[in-house]
Each structure stands twice: as structure tokens, then as C-alpha cells.
Design an enzyme around this catalytic site. Structure first.
Site, PDB file in Angstrom:
ATOM      1  N   ARG A  12      21.229 -66.774  66.414  1.00  0.00           N
ATOM      2  CA  ARG A  12      19.900 -67.319  66.721  1.00  0.00           C
ATOM      3  C   ARG A  12      19.688 -67.342  68.221  1.00  0.00           C
ATOM      4  O   ARG A  12      19.787 -68.382  68.884  1.00  0.00           O
ATOM      5  CB  ARG A  12      19.737 -68.698  66.103  1.00  0.00           C
ATOM      6  CG  ARG A  12      19.453 -68.590  64.610  1.00  0.00           C
ATOM      7  CD  ARG A  12      19.038 -69.882  63.972  1.00  0.00           C
ATOM      8  NE  ARG A  12      18.564 -69.648  62.607  1.00  0.00           N
ATOM      9  CZ  ARG A  12      18.327 -70.599  61.735  1.00  0.00           C
ATOM     10  NH1 ARG A  12      18.513 -71.865  62.066  1.00  0.00           N
ATOM     11  NH2 ARG A  12      17.895 -70.303  60.518  1.00  0.00           N
ATOM     12  N   GLN A  68      15.403 -62.695  67.100  1.00  0.00           N
ATOM     13  CA  GLN A  68      14.525 -63.415  66.173  1.00  0.00           C
ATOM     14  C   GLN A  68      13.879 -62.483  65.161  1.00  0.00           C
ATOM     15  O   GLN A  68      13.662 -62.865  64.013  1.00  0.00           O
ATOM     16  CB  GLN A  68      13.453 -64.163  66.964  1.00  0.00           C
ATOM     17  CG  GLN A  68      13.975 -65.383  67.707  1.00  0.00           C
ATOM     18  CD  GLN A  68      12.883 -66.096  68.481  1.00  0.00           C
ATOM     19  OE1 GLN A  68      11.758 -65.599  68.588  1.00  0.00           O
ATOM     20  NE2 GLN A  68      13.202 -67.249  69.027  1.00  0.00           N
ATOM     21  N   ASP A 107      16.158 -62.086  62.109  1.00  0.00           N
ATOM     22  CA  ASP A 107      16.735 -63.300  61.544  1.00  0.00           C
ATOM     23  C   ASP A 107      16.305 -63.481  60.089  1.00  0.00           C
ATOM     24  O   ASP A 107      15.261 -64.075  59.793  1.00  0.00           O
ATOM     25  CB  ASP A 107      16.321 -64.506  62.388  1.00  0.00           C
ATOM     26  CG  ASP A 107      17.063 -65.778  62.001  1.00  0.00           C
ATOM     27  OD1 ASP A 107      17.798 -65.746  60.993  1.00  0.00           O
ATOM     28  OD2 ASP A 107      16.905 -66.791  62.695  1.00  0.00           O
ATOM     29  N   SER A 111      15.998 -67.245  58.723  1.00  0.00           N
ATOM     30  CA  SER A 111      14.744 -67.930  59.037  1.00  0.00           C
ATOM     31  C   SER A 111      13.594 -67.403  58.191  1.00  0.00           C
ATOM     32  O   SER A 111      12.765 -68.173  57.691  1.00  0.00           O
ATOM     33  CB  SER A 111      14.420 -67.772  60.527  1.00  0.00           C
ATOM     34  OG  SER A 111      15.357 -68.465  61.321  1.00  0.00           O
ATOM     35  N   TYR A 155      21.671 -73.950  64.696  1.00  0.00           N
ATOM     36  CA  TYR A 155      22.006 -74.328  63.327  1.00  0.00           C
ATOM     37  C   TYR A 155      22.394 -75.803  63.285  1.00  0.00           C
ATOM     38  O   TYR A 155      22.765 -76.405  64.292  1.00  0.00           O
ATOM     39  CB  TYR A 155      23.168 -73.483  62.779  1.00  0.00           C
ATOM     40  CG  TYR A 155      22.832 -72.033  62.616  1.00  0.00           C
ATOM     41  CD1 TYR A 155      22.190 -71.584  61.477  1.00  0.00           C
ATOM     42  CD2 TYR A 155      23.169 -71.109  63.596  1.00  0.00           C
ATOM     43  CE1 TYR A 155      21.885 -70.241  61.309  1.00  0.00           C
ATOM     44  CE2 TYR A 155      22.861 -69.757  63.446  1.00  0.00           C
ATOM     45  CZ  TYR A 155      22.223 -69.332  62.298  1.00  0.00           C
ATOM     46  OH  TYR A 155      21.910 -68.011  62.142  1.00  0.00           O
TER      47      TYR A 155
END
Length: 511
Positions: A120, A125, A128, A131, A226
Site C-alpha cells: 500500500r 494504488q 491494489d 482495496s 493495514y
């Protein structure tokens, strides 16, 4: 040419690792793409759509025998056997929980990239998967809870009586939790949320939730984005909070997960027994041991006191078209990173922190766990105090001095300048002061609508300039004409911006 194979998932998994839209972009990267027959049918992507995107439809063996295999779930033993030595597997592998699987892939000579091991950090991003899927799961959790609840979320006052709004408690304000908070709030429920990270309080409030703090002597700070294990002191205080809230709310959604560990127990059997009949709990961590005592993975459980506990682990898969599109885009972005030449040649650079983090096996070796990644999720330490030096004059003192000089200059102009200059200078000074406080005291989010309106008000300048066009002085006429032109642009521009902003809040208008 390197061949990418899109495989069909097993029973219970409706997602697919690539959609027709992402297949076209994979081909643009120089790859040949083959898709197992009916791989996307459960996500409403028929074979003909993949053909139209440029992919070939093949059987199961051909898809698993490709140079690069894209999947969603962890592969079964028989599927691993179909992978050829030297192939690249890109899928969710849960390497922290499936060490035997990683060993098996390494022994097979497969280079395995775990999509659920993306670090992360800012530049990762777009890849990811956790997410992306958590966002969908949080939304779907509220939908499932609403279906079981069977009553309004929003409060209503009707001729037949008053209907109170539903009360929802969300445990954990990560990506899934925030999605659940926003969805429940938009449906009209009273939403409360708690999280061991106090820095998420503003995020909870911004989407309509009420943040419930757990007051302890030390705060939990995440250094990698996290969740972290909490202290015993926090756990005791949180247990009291959960016991009090579960007795009052109608719906509980738990989202707490700690990477590589079993899910923490948040709601006890006693808490569940204290809830009203017809209440609903959605345990989004049921597949990792559960946050709720009594929840069972992939099962709907009804307790003796009539509380429904949902332990569904396929929440993202219950919106297969949307989740497949997001998952496929995450995979596409990873392959873009791994294909720097856009020539269909996959280049794995283990010196790159993202590529090293996702690579769990390569060249017959198991590479899990990766080296720790330095990220900026934790708040930075306050800077050390500077060495003692001669302090400059206070800024406030300089400001007051400048204001005093400006006031003296204005006083001198008003006193000695010929008319009508003093009146004009007074109006100008007052305009500056008023404008400064009007603009400076308004939140930055409102600057655009404020400026659009004030630009429209500048039509006063047009009126003033029009009165000067008849003055028999060429210089004055030229300046007046320029003022009319520029102020007119300002006026029409202000109205245009205002109209576009109002259209953003209107249904059925072109934007």
C-alpha cells in the site's frame, strides 16, 4: 509472442480475471490473449465479447498452458499441475496463509505473483486488489443486511405513523468499512463506526457516520496502511463499547482483519444474545476466523434469540461484473508495469519494491515473505526544534506596521488630494478590506461558487465604463471600451461557471 491465458474459476467464484475491455488493452501491450470457454459467463461477459476484443476462445488445458496465466482465486492441485515450468501465474494467493501452495508453485518452476500482496504505497494504488474488492464487499454487505433486515433504513413520518431509522454499527473503518458506512448513510440509517486508528474519525464523519472513539492511554498507528493488532487495554475498552452498542443497534457489520493472522474476535456470544430479535450481523471476516462468535464462513446462521449472522465470503463476487472489471484493471496495471517496452515481453525486476512484494516464487525458489516496505502511512514525527538563533520580529508586528502605514497613506490622500480622488480611494480601500475578509473567511471548497457570483456582480464595472464612453477624450474612451470588454467576459464567465455548478446537482441534465 507471449501468450496470456484467462482461466475459468471454480464453483462459487463468479468473477473473471480479465474482461473484454481489459483484454483489448492487454493485446495493445503486445500480448496474445486466449480465454477459456465460458470463463466470463457468470460475470455476464460472453465468449463472443472476448472474440470481438481480439482474444481466442480455447479449452481448459490450453488456457492453463499459456505463458502467463491470470486467475482470481488460489489454484487447486490439479490446476497447478497444468501449469508448465517457467510459466507466470498472476492471481490471489494469500501467501501468508498458504505457505504449502507457494512451496508447490515453486517446486513446479512457476513464477507466482500474488495480487493480494500489493504494497500500500502511492504508486501501487492502481494495482491494489484488496482495496478494490473491499470497496465492493463493503457496499454489498449493507445490501445483504438490508435484505435480511426487511425494514426501512431511513426514518419516515407518515399518516399511518412514525417509522424510526435503522441504527447501524460498523466495526473497522478501512476501505470496506468506509464503503459500508457511506452506503448505509446514503440509505438514511444512523451509522456509527469505531476503529483503533483515531485518524480515521474525519473520514467517518465526512461520509455521514458518527465516530465512536475507544479511549485508551496509547493510540494505534498503522505504518503500512493495514490494521495492526491492538493492545489488551484497547481490547477491554472496545469490548465494553461493543456490548453497549450491540444492545442498541439493529445492524452490525464487522470488517476487522489483520494480514497474516486470524481475524480478531470483536462480538461475543453474550453480545449477540443481547441484541433484539430481527437484528442482523454481517461478519466480513468470517473466512479468516470471524469477528463474531457464532459466525460460520459462507453460512447464514439464525441464533436462538432471532439474530441473523451472515458469514458470506463472496460478497465481491455477488457483484461479478463490477468486481471483475476492477480486478481486471488492477491486473492490467500490474502487467503494464511488467511490460516496459509494450512489446509483449514480461520483464520482472526484483529490485522494484512493487514487483518484489508480489513475487512469492520465482526460478524454483520461494520468495515469501518479501523485505519490509517503507511507506508513509504513519504520521511523520514532529521536526526537531531548531537551534537557538536570534528570533526575527514577530509576524503579527510586521502586519500591524504595514496596516498602520497603509492607513496613514490613505489619510494623507483623503486630506490633501483634490476631489474626487479621496472618495475613489476610500471606496477602493474599503473594497480591499471587505474582499479580503469575505474571501479569506470562506472555506476553500466554496471559492469557485463564490468567485463565479462575484464575477457576475462585476457587471457594475460595465455600467460605470459605459458612462465613460461619451467623454470627449480618446484615452478615456479607449480605456472605457477595454473595461466594457473585459468586464463583460468576466460577467458571462461567472454566469457560465455558476450554471455548470448548478447542473452538477440536477438530475437528468447534461454535464
Amino acid at each position: 509472442m507471449t501468450r496470456i491465458g484467462i482461466v475459468s474459476e471454480g464453483d462459487g467464484e463468479n468473477r473473471v480475471a480479465a474482461t473484454p475491455q481489459t483484454v483489448g488493452k492487454l493485446i495493445a501491450l503486445g500480448y496474445e490473449v486466449v480465454v477459456e470457454a465460458d470463463a466470463g459467463s457468470r460475470a455476464a461477459f460472453p465468449d463472443v465479447a472476448y472474440r470481438d476484443a481480439g482474444a481466442a476462445i480455447v479449452d481448459e488445458d490450453a488456457a492453463w498452458g499459456a505463458d502467463i496465466v491470470l486467475g482470481v482465486d488460489t489454484p487447486r492441485e490439479d490446476e497447478i499441475a497444468r501449469l508448465r515450468s517457467g510459466a507466470v501465474l498472476i492471481s490471489q494467493l494469500a501467501p501468508a496463509l498458504n505457505r504449502d501452495l507457494v512451496d508447490r508453485l515453486a517446486a513446479q518452476g512457476v513464477t507466482a505473483l500474488a495480487m493480494d500482496a500489493i504494497p500500500r504505497i502511492s504508486r501501487a494504488q492502481s494495482m491494489d486488489v484488496l482495496s478494490s474488492m473491499a470497496n465492493i464487499s463493503g457496499y454489498r454487505a449493507v445490501v445483504e443486511a438490508a435484505n435480511e433486515f426487511g425494514r426501512f433504513f431511513t426514518g419516515q413520518v407518515t399518516a399511518a405513523g412514525k417509522v424510526p431509522p435503522a441504527k447501524v454499527l460498523v466495526a473497522g473503518a478501512g476501505v470496506a468499512g468506509l464503503a459500508a458506512i457511506g452506503t448505509a448513510s446514503s440509505l438514511g440509517a444512523i451509522v456509527r463506526a469505531t476503529d483503533p486508528r483515531p485518524e480515521v474519525a474525519d473520514q467517518v464523519r465526512s461520509i455521514g457516520g458518527e465516530y465512536l472513539p475507544v479511549t485508551v492511554s496509547s493510540e494505534t498507528v498503522s505504518s503500512d496502511g493495514y490494521a495492526r493488532a491492538t493492545s489488551e487495554e484497547y481490547d477491554r475498552a472496545a469490548a465494553e463499547l461493543y456490548s453497549a452498542q450491540t444492545a442498541e443497534v439493529d445492524i452490525v457489520i464487522t470488517t476487522a482483519l489483520i494480514p497474516g493472522r486470524a481475524a480478531p474476535r470483536l462480538i461475543t456470544a453474550a453480545d449477540v444474545a443481547g441484541m433484539r430479535p430481527g437484528s442482523v450481523i454481517v461478519d466480513m471476516a468470517a473466512g479468516h476466523g470471524g469477528n463474531v462468535e457464532g459466525s460460520v464462513a459462507d453460512q447464514r446462521v439464525v441464533t436462538e434469540n432471532g439474530v441473523v449472522i451472515l458469514g458470506y465470503t463472496d460478497l465481491a463476487g455477488r457483484l461479478p461484473a463490477q468486481s471483475s472489471q476492477l480486478y481486471g484493471t488492477n491486473v492490467l496495471n500490474l502487467l503494464r508495469l511488467l511490460t516496459p517496452g509494450k512489446d509483449g515481453v514480461l520483464v520482472l525486476d526484483l529490485d522494484d519494491v512493487v514487483q518484489r512484494s508480489v513475487t512469492v516464487a520465482a526460478g524454483g525458489d520461494m520468495l515469501w515473505p518479501p523485505p519490509p516496505v517503507a511507506v508513509s502511512a504513519a504520521p511523520s514525527a514532529p521536526p526537531a526544534p531548531a537551534a537557538s538563533v536570534a528570533e526575527p520580529p514577530p509576524r503579527r508586528g510586521r502586519t500591524l506596521l504595514l496596516l498602520a502605514l497603509a492607513a496613514l497613506a490613505l489619510f494623507a490622500i483623503v486630506t490633501f488630494a483634490p476631489a474626487p480622488l479621496p472618495q475613489h480611494m476610500t471606496v477602493l480601500a474599503l473594497s480591499i478590506v471587505v474582499g479580503y475578509y469575505v474571501i479569506g473567511k470562506v472555506h476553500h471548497a466554496l471559492h469557485t461558487p463564490l468567485m463565479s457570483v462575484t464575477n457576475a456582480i462585476s457587471g457594475i464595472i460595465v455600467v460605470g465604463a459605459l458612462t465613460q464612453l461619451t467623454v470627449p477624450e480618446p484615452v478615456v474612451q479607449v480605456l472605457a471600451a477595454a473595461a466594457v470588454l473585459l468586464a463583460s467576459i468576466n460577467v458571462f464567465g461567472g454566469f457560465a461557471v455558476t450554471r455548470r455548478m448548478l447542473a452538477m446537482f440536477s438530475k437528468g441534465t447534461n454535464r
